[in-house]
Design a protein around this motif. Structure first.
Motif, PDB file in Angstrom:
ATOM      1  N   ILE A 102     -21.951   7.868 -32.368  1.00 35.44           N
ATOM      2  CA  ILE A 102     -21.688   9.298 -32.560  1.00 35.44           C
ATOM      3  C   ILE A 102     -21.105   9.838 -31.265  1.00 35.44           C
ATOM      4  O   ILE A 102     -21.789   9.891 -30.241  1.00 35.44           O
ATOM      5  N   VAL A 130     -26.571  14.734 -32.028  1.00 34.57           N
ATOM      6  CA  VAL A 130     -27.573  14.886 -33.085  1.00 34.57           C
ATOM      7  C   VAL A 130     -28.390  16.133 -32.785  1.00 34.57           C
ATOM      8  O   VAL A 130     -28.780  16.362 -31.641  1.00 34.57           O
ATOM      9  N   CYS A 176     -28.655   3.812 -32.529  1.00 35.05           N
ATOM     10  CA  CYS A 176     -27.392   4.541 -32.467  1.00 35.05           C
ATOM     11  C   CYS A 176     -26.871   4.541 -31.033  1.00 35.05           C
ATOM     12  O   CYS A 176     -27.656   4.414 -30.085  1.00 35.05           O
ATOM     13  N   ILE A 195     -29.497   7.458 -43.507  1.00 35.66           N
ATOM     14  CA  ILE A 195     -28.095   7.118 -43.297  1.00 35.66           C
ATOM     15  C   ILE A 195     -28.101   5.843 -42.474  1.00 35.66           C
ATOM     16  O   ILE A 195     -28.545   5.835 -41.327  1.00 35.66           O
ATOM     17  N   VAL A 202     -23.607  12.784 -48.204  1.00 35.77           N
ATOM     18  CA  VAL A 202     -24.644  13.697 -47.700  1.00 35.77           C
ATOM     19  C   VAL A 202     -24.839  14.850 -48.686  1.00 35.77           C
ATOM     20  O   VAL A 202     -25.970  15.230 -49.000  1.00 35.77           O
ATOM     21  N   VAL A 247     -31.809   8.078 -39.391  1.00 36.67           N
ATOM     22  CA  VAL A 247     -30.400   7.874 -39.066  1.00 36.67           C
ATOM     23  C   VAL A 247     -30.349   6.666 -38.147  1.00 36.67           C
ATOM     24  O   VAL A 247     -30.995   6.653 -37.093  1.00 36.67           O
ATOM     25  N   ILE A 305     -24.591  14.808 -36.352  1.00 32.16           N
ATOM     26  CA  ILE A 305     -25.563  14.755 -37.443  1.00 32.16           C
ATOM     27  C   ILE A 305     -26.561  15.884 -37.225  1.00 32.16           C
ATOM     28  O   ILE A 305     -27.166  15.980 -36.162  1.00 32.16           O
ATOM     29  N   SER A 306     -26.740  16.724 -38.232  1.00 32.28           N
ATOM     30  CA  SER A 306     -27.701  17.815 -38.165  1.00 32.28           C
ATOM     31  C   SER A 306     -28.810  17.556 -39.182  1.00 32.28           C
ATOM     32  O   SER A 306     -28.529  17.297 -40.357  1.00 32.28           O
ATOM     33  N   ILE A 307     -30.056  17.626 -38.712  1.00 31.92           N
ATOM     34  CA  ILE A 307     -31.214  17.350 -39.566  1.00 31.92           C
ATOM     35  C   ILE A 307     -32.094  18.596 -39.604  1.00 31.92           C
ATOM     36  O   ILE A 307     -32.538  19.068 -38.563  1.00 31.92           O
TER      37      ILE A 307
END
Length: 185
Positions: A132, A140, A155, A93, A54, A127, A118-120
Motif C-alpha cells: 500500500i 491504512v 503488508c 482482503i 469491497v 487485511v 484501506i479504511s476500516i
C-alpha cells in the motif's frame, strides 16, 4: 436416552453461564474473487475489481473473503479515488495470492486524490498481503468506535513491492476515533 443427553448438555451450558439459545451459528463466508486490476472498472462488464468487491462485501453484510485471481500476482491497482471503507465487519482482503506470506498485490494511490489506501470502520476485518503506497491521506486508517479486533498483517505500507525502497504515503497506519483492540504485524 436423547432427553437425558439434552438435559446433561443444558446443565453443562448452565454451569458455564450459557444456554443453548445463545449459541450463534457461524456465518458462512462469501468468497469474492477480484479478476481485474482496473479502477474503477466498467459498469456491467464481466470482470470484478477490488472496488466492486469491497462494495459487494459491504452490501452482503460482511462475512466475506476477497481474494485475487492467480493471474493478478505481482499486479498493481492504480486507484483513481478512495476505496469504500470496510463497514460491515468480518471481511478479509487477502492479497497473498500464492500463500507464501509475501504481498502479491500493490495498491498505488498516486492518482487517488485525498484518499487512504484501506479504511476500516467495522469489526473483525483482516487485511493481508498488500503493498500500500503513495496515498495522500495514509496507508491504512482504522477508525471509529465500531472498529475493533481488526488485523493488518503481512503488508508493506509505504514501500515498493520488495520493501527495499520508499514509496511513502502521507502517514502509515492510523488507529483513532475510539478504535480498539486492533493488531498490526
Amino acid at each position: 436416552m436423547y432427553g437425558a443427553i439434552r438435559g446433561w448438555f443444558a446443565l453443562a451450558l448452565a454451569a458455564c453461564g450459557l444456554s443453548a439459545g445463545v449459541i450463534a451459528p457461524v456465518e458462512p463466508s462469501h468468497i469474492i474473487v477480484v479478476d481485474s486490476l482496473a479502477d474503477p472498472g466498467a459498469p456491467l462488464d464481466a470482470s470484478r475489481t477490488l472496488r466492486e468487491a469491497v462494495q459487494l462485501a459491504n452490501l452482503r453484510g460482511g462475512h466475506a473473503t476477497i481474494r485475487f485471481e492467480a493471474g493478478l500476482r505481482g499486479g498493481t491497482i492504480r486507484l483513481t479515488s478512495a476505496l469504500p471503507p470496510l463497514t460491515s465487519g468480518n471481511t478479509t482482503i487477502d492479497g497473498d495470492v500464492d500463500g507464501d506470506g509475501a504481498p502479491d498485490i500493490e495498491l498505488n494511490g498516486q492518482d487517488a486524490g485525498a484518499a487512504v489506501g484501506i479504511s476500516i470502520k467495522s469489526e473483525a476485518n483482516i487485511v493481508r498481503g498488500l503493498v500500500i503506497n503513495r496515498f495522500a491521506e495514509g496507508g491504512v486508517r482504522v477508525s471509529g468506535p465500531d472498529a475493533s479486533d481488526n488485523v493488518v498483517s503481512d503488508c508493506r505500507i509505504g514501500t515498493d513491492r520488495a520493501g527495499e525502497k520508499a514509496a511513502p504515503n502521507n502517514g502509515g497506519v492510523a488507529i483513532d476515533a475510539g478504535a480498539r483492540r486492533n493488531r498490526l504485524g
